[in-house]
Scaffold this motif. Sequence first.
Motif, PDB file in Angstrom:
ATOM      1  N   GLY A   1     -32.607  27.505   1.412  1.00 46.37           N
ATOM      2  CA  GLY A   1     -33.193  28.726   0.862  1.00 46.37           C
ATOM      3  C   GLY A   1     -32.288  29.929   1.055  1.00 46.37           C
ATOM      4  O   GLY A   1     -32.121  30.749   0.147  1.00 46.37           O
ATOM      5  N   ILE A   2     -31.679  30.031   2.225  1.00 44.23           N
ATOM      6  CA  ILE A   2     -30.752  31.136   2.478  1.00 44.23           C
ATOM      7  C   ILE A   2     -29.519  31.018   1.595  1.00 44.23           C
ATOM      8  O   ILE A   2     -29.037  32.006   1.036  1.00 44.23           O
TER       9      ILE A   2
ATOM     10  N   VAL B   1     -29.255  29.547  -1.357  1.00 45.72           N
ATOM     11  CA  VAL B   1     -29.596  29.859  -2.751  1.00 45.72           C
ATOM     12  C   VAL B   1     -29.768  31.356  -2.940  1.00 45.72           C
ATOM     13  O   VAL B   1     -29.313  31.922  -3.936  1.00 45.72           O
ATOM     14  N   SER B   2     -30.396  32.026  -1.990  1.00 45.81           N
ATOM     15  CA  SER B   2     -30.585  33.470  -2.130  1.00 45.81           C
ATOM     16  C   SER B   2     -29.248  34.210  -2.048  1.00 45.81           C
ATOM     17  O   SER B   2     -29.033  35.188  -2.773  1.00 45.81           O
TER      18      SER B   2
ATOM     19  N   ALA C   1     -27.531  33.701  -5.400  1.00 42.81           N
ATOM     20  CA  ALA C   1     -28.156  34.539  -6.427  1.00 42.81           C
ATOM     21  C   ALA C   1     -27.731  35.995  -6.261  1.00 42.81           C
ATOM     22  O   ALA C   1     -27.453  36.687  -7.249  1.00 42.81           O
ATOM     23  N   TRP C   2     -27.671  36.460  -5.008  1.00 45.86           N
ATOM     24  CA  TRP C   2     -27.227  37.826  -4.776  1.00 45.86           C
ATOM     25  C   TRP C   2     -25.776  38.009  -5.212  1.00 45.86           C
ATOM     26  O   TRP C   2     -25.436  39.015  -5.852  1.00 45.86           O
TER      27      TRP C   2
END
Length: 67
Positions: A38-39, A41-42, A45-46
């Motif tokens: 999750g980290i 992927v975020s 995306a950022w």
Amino acid sequence: MSSLLMSLIRENPLPGLALASLNLIVALVLVSLSLSLGIAVSLLAWAHTFAAREEPARSHVAQRRLA
């Protein structure tokens, strides 16, 4: 046969404890893997949003000076 196995389980709890601790370890690994994915992927995306950002439009004051 099953009563023999049940009597062994009642007398020796170590196999049950080993299985419970293995389940706990697997659960913790899955939770940590989920959090790390999750980290990741975020962050991706950022970074994608940051790289795809366009230059801000020039202000109307700067455009008026050029004209």
